[in-house]
Write an enzyme that holds these catalytic residues in place. Structure first.
Site, PDB file in Angstrom:
ATOM      1  N   ARG A  89     -32.929   0.246  13.985  1.00  0.00           N
ATOM      2  CA  ARG A  89     -31.780   0.189  14.879  1.00  0.00           C
ATOM      3  C   ARG A  89     -32.028  -0.770  16.046  1.00  0.00           C
ATOM      4  O   ARG A  89     -31.138  -0.973  16.853  1.00  0.00           O
ATOM      5  CB  ARG A  89     -31.533   1.564  15.496  1.00  0.00           C
ATOM      6  CG  ARG A  89     -30.979   2.589  14.520  1.00  0.00           C
ATOM      7  CD  ARG A  89     -29.518   2.600  14.577  1.00  0.00           C
ATOM      8  NE  ARG A  89     -28.755   3.781  14.820  1.00  0.00           N
ATOM      9  CZ  ARG A  89     -28.400   4.733  13.987  1.00  0.00           C
ATOM     10  NH1 ARG A  89     -28.895   4.797  12.800  1.00  0.00           N
ATOM     11  NH2 ARG A  89     -27.531   5.646  14.334  1.00  0.00           N
ATOM     12  N   ARG A 135     -22.402   4.648  21.101  1.00  0.00           N
ATOM     13  CA  ARG A 135     -23.078   4.304  19.841  1.00  0.00           C
ATOM     14  C   ARG A 135     -22.724   2.890  19.415  1.00  0.00           C
ATOM     15  O   ARG A 135     -23.578   2.139  18.948  1.00  0.00           O
ATOM     16  CB  ARG A 135     -22.685   5.309  18.736  1.00  0.00           C
ATOM     17  CG  ARG A 135     -23.289   6.690  18.964  1.00  0.00           C
ATOM     18  CD  ARG A 135     -22.561   7.735  18.162  1.00  0.00           C
ATOM     19  NE  ARG A 135     -22.830   7.628  16.733  1.00  0.00           N
ATOM     20  CZ  ARG A 135     -22.042   8.127  15.804  1.00  0.00           C
ATOM     21  NH1 ARG A 135     -20.928   8.758  16.142  1.00  0.00           N
ATOM     22  NH2 ARG A 135     -22.356   7.999  14.539  1.00  0.00           N
TER      23      ARG A 135
HETATM   24  P1  AMP Z   1     -26.363   8.227  12.262  1.00  0.00           P
HETATM   25  O1  AMP Z   1     -25.890   9.376  11.452  1.00  0.00           O
HETATM   26  O2  AMP Z   1     -27.166   7.221  11.488  1.00  0.00           O
HETATM   27  O3  AMP Z   1     -25.292   7.584  13.094  1.00  0.00           O
HETATM   28  O4  AMP Z   1     -27.416   8.838  13.303  1.00  0.00           O
HETATM   29  C1  AMP Z   1     -27.034   9.844  14.211  1.00  0.00           C
HETATM   30  C2  AMP Z   1     -27.881   9.770  15.469  1.00  0.00           C
HETATM   31  O5  AMP Z   1     -29.254   9.935  15.148  1.00  0.00           O
HETATM   32  C3  AMP Z   1     -27.816   8.434  16.194  1.00  0.00           C
HETATM   33  O6  AMP Z   1     -26.701   8.325  17.042  1.00  0.00           O
HETATM   34  C4  AMP Z   1     -29.126   8.469  16.974  1.00  0.00           C
HETATM   35  O7  AMP Z   1     -29.047   9.329  18.089  1.00  0.00           O
HETATM   36  C5  AMP Z   1     -30.066   9.111  15.972  1.00  0.00           C
HETATM   37  N1  AMP Z   1     -30.730   8.107  15.119  1.00  0.00           N
HETATM   38  C6  AMP Z   1     -30.557   7.895  13.784  1.00  0.00           C
HETATM   39  N2  AMP Z   1     -31.341   6.896  13.353  1.00  0.00           N
HETATM   40  C7  AMP Z   1     -32.014   6.459  14.436  1.00  0.00           C
HETATM   41  C8  AMP Z   1     -32.970   5.439  14.650  1.00  0.00           C
HETATM   42  N3  AMP Z   1     -33.375   4.625  13.655  1.00  0.00           N
HETATM   43  N4  AMP Z   1     -33.448   5.266  15.906  1.00  0.00           N
HETATM   44  C9  AMP Z   1     -33.068   6.052  16.922  1.00  0.00           C
HETATM   45  N5  AMP Z   1     -32.159   7.025  16.798  1.00  0.00           N
HETATM   46  C10 AMP Z   1     -31.636   7.241  15.573  1.00  0.00           C
END
Ligand code: AMP
Length: 219
Positions: free
Chosen positions: A86, A164
C-alpha cells in the site's frame, strides 16, 4: 506454473471479487491483508490493535503488515495478493521476500469508488456482501443467504472513505510507478468499470499472456 499475482487498484475497484475468482480459477491462495486484519482486529501489538487504524481508514503500521504478509505468503508457489503493498516501504519489503509474475491494476474513477463503497453492506453473521443499488438483498437490511442483519463497515462511513482514497492516491498509486519504472515485473491495467465478468475475462487473458504456462515450460 502457479501464478504469483499482485492485484492493485483503489477501494471499490472490485479487487476482492476478482481476486477470489482468480484464486479459484488457478487454484492458488487468495491472500487478502484486509481480510486477515479484519479477523485480527483486536490483536494487541506494540502499535495498538489493527482495528484502531482500520476504523479510521488509516494504514496499519508497516512493521505489523510485514510480519503478516511474510507469514501469509510463506513459501507458497502461487498466490493472489490483494491489499499489499500500500506504500513504497511495503513495496520494497515485498521486493525482498517475493517475486510476483504480474501486477494487475484494476482502474476505476474516484466517483465510481465512492459510489461503490458508500452503498456497500455486509452481513454480520456470514460476511456476504451487497450493494444497496447495484446488488440489493431481496429484503432491505436482511441477508439473502442466512437472514442475518446487514451493516455498513465502519471504514465505509463517508469520512473513512475520504481518508482511504486520499491515502490510495498519495501513497499507493505511486507503488504502480515503482513497479513500472524500477522493476522488471509487468504491470497490466484493466478497466474495472466494466461488468465483473468482462473484467475477469480481461484479467484471465492478461494472466495467460504473462505468466509462464505449464505447456510452455515443458517444451
Ligand atoms: P481493505 O479491505 O483492503 O480495504 O483493508 C481494510 C483496512 O485494513 C485498510 O483500510 C487498512 O486500515 C488495513 N490494511 C489492509 N491492508 C493494509 C496494508 N497493506 N497496510 C496497512 N494497512 C492495511
Amino acid at each position: 506454473m502457479n501464478p504469483r499475482i499482485v492485484i492493485m487498484g483503489p477501494q471499490g475497484a472490485g479487487k476482492g471479487t476478482q481476486s477470489e475468482r482468480l484464486a479459484e480459477a488457478y487454484d492458488v491462495e487468495h491472500v487478502t491483508t484486509g481480510g486477515i486484519l479484519r479477523a485480527n482486529k483486536d490483536l494487541e501489538t506494540e502499535h495498538g490493535t489493527p482495528g484502531e487504524y482500520m476504523d479510521r481508514g488509516e494504514l496499519v503500521p508497516d512493521e505489523v503488515m510485514a510480519a503478516i504478509v511474510e507469514e501469509a505468503l510463506g513459501s507458497r508457489d502461487g498466490y493472489v495478493l490483494d491489499g499489499y503493498p500500500r506504500n513504497r516501504a511495503q513495496a520494497e519489503y515485498l521486493d525482498e521476500i517475493a517475486d510476483p509474475h504480474l501486477v494487475l491494476l484494476i482502474e476505476v474513477s474516484e466517483e465510481v469508488s465512492i459510489e461503490r463503497l458508500s452503498g456497500r453492506r455486509e452481513c454480520r453473521d456470514c460476511g456476504a456482501t451487497y450493494h444497496v443499488d447495484f446488488d440489493p438483498p431481496a429484503e432491505s437490511g436482511v441477508c439473502d443467504v442466512c437472514g442475518g442483519e446487514l451493516f455498513r463497515r465502519e471504514d465505509d462511513e463517508p469520512e473513512a472513505i475520504r481518508r482511504r482514497l486520499e491515502i490510495y492516491y498519495d501513497e499507493t498509486e505511486p507503488v504502480v510507478a515503482h513497479y513500472r519504472e524500477e522493476t522488471d515485473i509487468p504491470v497490466k491495467s484493466v478497466d474495472g468499470e466494466q461488468p465483473p465478468d468482462d473484467v475477469f475475462d480481461d484479467i484471465e487473458s492478461m494472466v495467460e499472456s504473462t505468466v509462464p504456462q505449464p505447456s510452455a515450460s515443458e517444451d
